[in-house]
Design a protein around this motif. Sequence first.
Motif, PDB file in Angstrom:
ATOM      1  N   PRO A 145      13.609  12.401 -13.215  1.00 44.36           N
ATOM      2  CA  PRO A 145      14.131  13.415 -12.277  1.00 44.36           C
ATOM      3  C   PRO A 145      13.091  13.714 -11.187  1.00 44.36           C
ATOM      4  CG  PRO A 145      14.433  14.098 -14.573  1.00 44.36           C
ATOM      5  CD  PRO A 145      13.576  12.874 -14.599  1.00 44.36           C
ATOM      6  N   GLY A 146      13.553  13.755  -9.948  1.00 40.18           N
ATOM      7  CA  GLY A 146      12.654  14.085  -8.838  1.00 40.18           C
ATOM      8  C   GLY A 146      11.863  12.908  -8.302  1.00 40.18           C
ATOM      9  N   SER A 147      12.034  11.723  -8.871  1.00 43.21           N
ATOM     10  CA  SER A 147      11.282  10.548  -8.395  1.00 43.21           C
ATOM     11  C   SER A 147      11.873  10.065  -7.068  1.00 43.21           C
ATOM     12  CB  SER A 147      11.367   9.435  -9.443  1.00 43.21           C
ATOM     13  OG  SER A 147      10.936   8.222  -8.872  1.00 43.21           O
ATOM     14  N   PRO A 148      11.000   9.630  -6.111  1.00 39.98           N
ATOM     15  CA  PRO A 148      11.529   9.176  -4.806  1.00 39.98           C
ATOM     16  C   PRO A 148      12.251   7.819  -4.903  1.00 39.98           C
ATOM     17  CG  PRO A 148       9.137   8.882  -4.912  1.00 39.98           C
ATOM     18  CD  PRO A 148       9.525   9.625  -6.147  1.00 39.98           C
ATOM     19  N   THR A 149      11.987   7.061  -5.964  1.00 39.50           N
ATOM     20  CA  THR A 149      12.660   5.759  -6.120  1.00 39.50           C
ATOM     21  C   THR A 149      13.418   5.724  -7.452  1.00 39.50           C
ATOM     22  OG1 THR A 149      10.644   4.878  -7.111  1.00 39.50           O
ATOM     23  CG2 THR A 149      10.998   4.415  -4.762  1.00 39.50           C
ATOM     24  N   PRO A 150      14.480   4.896  -7.531  1.00 38.28           N
ATOM     25  CA  PRO A 150      15.245   4.828  -8.794  1.00 38.28           C
ATOM     26  C   PRO A 150      14.390   4.261  -9.924  1.00 38.28           C
ATOM     27  CG  PRO A 150      16.336   3.576  -7.027  1.00 38.28           C
ATOM     28  CD  PRO A 150      15.028   4.029  -6.498  1.00 38.28           C
ATOM     29  N   GLY A 151      14.798   4.527 -11.153  1.00 42.08           N
ATOM     30  CA  GLY A 151      14.050   4.039 -12.310  1.00 42.08           C
ATOM     31  C   GLY A 151      14.128   2.531 -12.442  1.00 42.08           C
ATOM     32  N   LYS A 157      32.944   0.123  -7.829  1.00 48.81           N
ATOM     33  CA  LYS A 157      32.505   0.683  -6.551  1.00 48.81           C
ATOM     34  C   LYS A 157      33.693   1.314  -5.823  1.00 48.81           C
ATOM     35  CE  LYS A 157      30.892  -2.131  -3.363  1.00 48.81           C
ATOM     36  NZ  LYS A 157      30.102  -3.047  -2.563  1.00 48.81           N
ATOM     37  N   ALA A 158      34.837   0.615  -5.870  1.00 44.52           N
ATOM     38  CA  ALA A 158      36.046   1.127  -5.199  1.00 44.52           C
ATOM     39  C   ALA A 158      36.600   2.354  -5.927  1.00 44.52           C
ATOM     40  CB  ALA A 158      37.095   0.020  -5.139  1.00 44.52           C
ATOM     41  N   ARG A 159      36.524   2.323  -7.245  1.00 42.63           N
ATOM     42  CA  ARG A 159      37.126   3.400  -8.051  1.00 42.63           C
ATOM     43  C   ARG A 159      36.253   4.659  -8.071  1.00 42.63           C
ATOM     44  NH1 ARG A 159      39.635   6.595 -10.023  1.00 42.63           N
ATOM     45  NH2 ARG A 159      40.842   6.780 -11.949  1.00 42.63           N
ATOM     46  N   TYR A 160      34.924   4.461  -8.109  1.00 42.99           N
ATOM     47  CA  TYR A 160      34.005   5.609  -8.212  1.00 42.99           C
ATOM     48  C   TYR A 160      32.958   5.548  -7.093  1.00 42.99           C
ATOM     49  CZ  TYR A 160      35.877   5.425 -12.987  1.00 42.99           C
ATOM     50  OH  TYR A 160      36.704   5.366 -14.076  1.00 42.99           O
ATOM     51  N   PRO A 161      33.306   5.971  -5.866  1.00 46.15           N
ATOM     52  CA  PRO A 161      32.312   5.924  -4.774  1.00 46.15           C
ATOM     53  C   PRO A 161      31.123   6.839  -5.104  1.00 46.15           C
ATOM     54  CG  PRO A 161      34.518   6.552  -3.982  1.00 46.15           C
ATOM     55  CD  PRO A 161      34.563   6.574  -5.471  1.00 46.15           C
ATOM     56  N   ALA A 162      29.921   6.414  -4.688  1.00 47.37           N
ATOM     57  CA  ALA A 162      28.723   7.224  -4.974  1.00 47.37           C
ATOM     58  C   ALA A 162      27.754   7.120  -3.789  1.00 47.37           C
ATOM     59  CB  ALA A 162      28.044   6.706  -6.243  1.00 47.37           C
ATOM     60  N   PRO A 163      26.954   8.193  -3.552  1.00 43.53           N
ATOM     61  CA  PRO A 163      25.986   8.132  -2.438  1.00 43.53           C
ATOM     62  C   PRO A 163      24.777   7.258  -2.796  1.00 43.53           C
ATOM     63  CG  PRO A 163      25.753  10.186  -3.662  1.00 43.53           C
ATOM     64  CD  PRO A 163      26.913   9.466  -4.267  1.00 43.53           C
ATOM     65  N   ALA A 164      23.993   6.897  -1.778  1.00 36.72           N
ATOM     66  CA  ALA A 164      22.757   6.138  -2.019  1.00 36.72           C
ATOM     67  C   ALA A 164      21.749   7.030  -2.751  1.00 36.72           C
ATOM     68  CB  ALA A 164      22.169   5.673  -0.688  1.00 36.72           C
ATOM     69  N   ASP A 193      19.975   9.690  -0.750  1.00 37.28           N
ATOM     70  CA  ASP A 193      20.809  10.822  -0.325  1.00 37.28           C
ATOM     71  C   ASP A 193      21.056  11.806  -1.465  1.00 37.28           C
ATOM     72  OD1 ASP A 193      20.949   9.643   2.112  1.00 37.28           O
ATOM     73  OD2 ASP A 193      22.844   8.591   1.705  1.00 37.28           O
ATOM     74  N   ASN A 194      21.318  11.270  -2.654  1.00 37.80           N
ATOM     75  CA  ASN A 194      21.558  12.140  -3.806  1.00 37.80           C
ATOM     76  C   ASN A 194      21.200  11.395  -5.093  1.00 37.80           C
ATOM     77  OD1 ASN A 194      22.616  13.678  -5.941  1.00 37.80           O
ATOM     78  ND2 ASN A 194      24.202  14.561  -4.603  1.00 37.80           N
ATOM     79  N   PRO A 195      19.946  11.544  -5.556  1.00 39.83           N
ATOM     80  CA  PRO A 195      19.506  10.781  -6.738  1.00 39.83           C
ATOM     81  C   PRO A 195      20.407  10.982  -7.950  1.00 39.83           C
ATOM     82  CG  PRO A 195      17.642  11.897  -5.706  1.00 39.83           C
ATOM     83  CD  PRO A 195      18.873  12.382  -5.003  1.00 39.83           C
ATOM     84  N   GLY A 196      20.878  12.200  -8.167  1.00 43.89           N
ATOM     85  CA  GLY A 196      21.666  12.496  -9.361  1.00 43.89           C
ATOM     86  C   GLY A 196      23.014  11.792  -9.380  1.00 43.89           C
ATOM     87  N   LEU A 197      23.680  11.770  -8.210  1.00 46.27           N
ATOM     88  CA  LEU A 197      25.042  11.213  -8.168  1.00 46.27           C
ATOM     89  C   LEU A 197      25.076   9.715  -7.865  1.00 46.27           C
ATOM     90  CD1 LEU A 197      26.913  14.063  -6.229  1.00 46.27           C
ATOM     91  CD2 LEU A 197      26.964  13.595  -8.685  1.00 46.27           C
ATOM     92  N   SER A 198      23.907   9.121  -7.497  1.00 43.90           N
ATOM     93  CA  SER A 198      23.926   7.705  -7.065  1.00 43.90           C
ATOM     94  C   SER A 198      24.215   6.763  -8.235  1.00 43.90           C
ATOM     95  CB  SER A 198      22.606   7.318  -6.399  1.00 43.90           C
ATOM     96  OG  SER A 198      21.585   7.223  -7.367  1.00 43.90           O
ATOM     97  N   THR A 199      23.870   7.192  -9.472  1.00 43.81           N
ATOM     98  CA  THR A 199      24.188   6.373 -10.657  1.00 43.81           C
ATOM     99  C   THR A 199      25.319   7.064 -11.407  1.00 43.81           C
ATOM    100  OG1 THR A 199      21.860   5.758 -10.775  1.00 43.81           O
ATOM    101  CG2 THR A 199      23.211   5.271 -12.706  1.00 43.81           C
ATOM    102  N   ALA A 216      15.741  -0.496  -3.069  1.00 40.66           N
ATOM    103  CA  ALA A 216      16.611   0.095  -4.101  1.00 40.66           C
ATOM    104  C   ALA A 216      17.092   1.495  -3.713  1.00 40.66           C
ATOM    105  CB  ALA A 216      15.873   0.133  -5.429  1.00 40.66           C
ATOM    106  N   LYS A 217      16.215   2.291  -3.073  1.00 45.20           N
ATOM    107  CA  LYS A 217      16.584   3.697  -2.820  1.00 45.20           C
ATOM    108  C   LYS A 217      17.660   3.830  -1.745  1.00 45.20           C
ATOM    109  CE  LYS A 217      12.813   4.600   0.404  1.00 45.20           C
ATOM    110  NZ  LYS A 217      11.616   5.373   0.673  1.00 45.20           N
ATOM    111  N   THR A 218      17.897   2.745  -0.973  1.00 43.06           N
ATOM    112  CA  THR A 218      18.927   2.829   0.082  1.00 43.06           C
ATOM    113  C   THR A 218      20.327   2.509  -0.454  1.00 43.06           C
ATOM    114  OG1 THR A 218      18.652   0.506   0.724  1.00 43.06           O
ATOM    115  CG2 THR A 218      17.262   2.128   1.853  1.00 43.06           C
ATOM    116  N   MET A 219      20.438   2.227  -1.750  1.00 45.38           N
ATOM    117  CA  MET A 219      21.754   1.881  -2.331  1.00 45.38           C
ATOM    118  C   MET A 219      22.020   2.727  -3.573  1.00 45.38           C
ATOM    119  SD  MET A 219      21.476  -2.272  -2.354  1.00 45.38           S
ATOM    120  CE  MET A 219      19.840  -2.368  -3.047  1.00 45.38           C
ATOM    121  N   ASN A 220      23.295   2.799  -3.950  1.00 43.73           N
ATOM    122  CA  ASN A 220      23.581   3.375  -5.267  1.00 43.73           C
ATOM    123  C   ASN A 220      23.522   2.261  -6.324  1.00 43.73           C
ATOM    124  OD1 ASN A 220      26.196   2.115  -5.627  1.00 43.73           O
ATOM    125  ND2 ASN A 220      27.047   3.613  -4.195  1.00 43.73           N
TER     126      ASN A 220
END
Length: 509
Positions: A57-63, A191-198, A201-207, A330-334
């Motif tokens: 949580p709070g990391s600037p890049t995904p795990g 991806k089509a069924r469950y759109p998510a932000p990068a 933009d929103n670390p919590g909702l991107s995965t 990685a951080k620019t995509m979900n």
Amino acid sequence: MAKEQLQVLNALDGAKTQWYHFTAIIIAGMGFFTDAYDLFCISLVTKLLGRLYYTEPGSPTPGTLPSNVSAAVNGVAFCGTLAGQIFFGWLGDKMGRKRVYGMTLMLMVLCSIASGLSFGKEANGVMATLCFFRFWLGFGIGGDYPLSATIMSEYANKKTRGAFIAAVFAMQGFGILAGGMVAIVVSSVFKARYPAPAYEDNPGLSTIPQADFVWRMILMFGALPAALTYYWRMKMPETARYTALVAKNAKQAAADMSKVLQVDLEAEPEKVQPKAQGNDFGLFSKQFVRRHGLHLLGTTSTWFLLDIAFYSQNLFQKDVFTAIGWIPKAKTMNAIEELYRIGRAQTLIALCSTVPGYWFTVALIDKIGRFAIQLMGFFFMTVFMFALAIPYHHWTLPDNRLGFVIMYSLTFFFANFGPNATTFVVPAEIFPARLRSTCHGISAAAGKAGAMVGAFGFLYAANGIGVRKVLIILGVINFLGMVFTFLVPESKGRSLEEMSGENEEENAA
């Protein structure tokens, strides 16, 4: 003095290419399709596993997977494969090819399904379960190497034997391709069924939570092609060479092959009397070392060296693509978008270089021979590795990225139109029937040892000394492969018994 060859073996050697050859290629080849799918699909989902289970949580890049976990997840199937190659190779010579063939397939189906299931939701539990079942999946896959090669070589005729064995191996290309395509389809649907932000933009909702199903579906799909061929594998008769030369049952061999070839064959039991003791040597005898020792050294060393280069390239191509900017940061995509991009890149490489390379080998192996293809493949792999490594900085500049990908693809092309196919074909042709499956298993296990050096070594080396130096080391390894190729005999157009010296009677030693 040369011994008269059994009529049933002459009939197989001289048979025209028939429908049963193609069914044998498909039945044996589907095992390889599954093998390649299972071994390579893991490299597609490791980034997704990192996001799901190791994001802080709070990391600037995904795990990402910690390097020890990543090495275990990527490499554990290879450990299983190595063990399976030796064990089932030996068992194939002891119990017969056919009986062992069904066991390996069943193991692959069960473990493919099980690797998509996991105990608990915690990272440790999921990774431990995944590693456990992928080890046993590898064990089943390992058995498929010596058995598929041996069955195909013993069924084939003299003239097109190389092409048939290479065609079984070439199904690997379609397996790698299928891995990428299944990842693209599954990720597109989610991806089509469950759109998510990068992520940025929103670390919590991107995965999305549903992403946990995605990697499981991709891994479990590997069970399908294997399950579909189980029935046909069980209907194949035992190979005539095993029945006649190892089990010493000429009558059964003639009966089995009469059905397959649709001709009448005599049993000739008098020709399979127990041979003079001198020609019945075992694997650890002086005679084996004298006759086949250098051959075994040649097949094991070339396969070992090839797989260091081949698997380090293949398993880590997504890292190379990211390093040169072919896959965005990685951080620019979900999470699902990232999987889609990796799947697309792998499918492009497979389509443009991996699959064509295999089929070039199939088309030309019986024309220009195994030796020439292997030597040429190692030579070009060496050249392209050095061409990538020496001006490495040049290739990382944005304008030159396409050139890097083309050069990288060419090393794949010449691996597959080269030693990746021939190291599989030759050990199935040059050893005696009673040791053929064992020697192929030993050679293949040496290859998998190389794959583990590639998979684990590259991971730490690229972090420690950088990609450029790793590419230089791989270039040197390919050059050594070229040198050891000179130990391997040419088997083009010669019968299996002629290659192994089985139709020469020796005086009791």
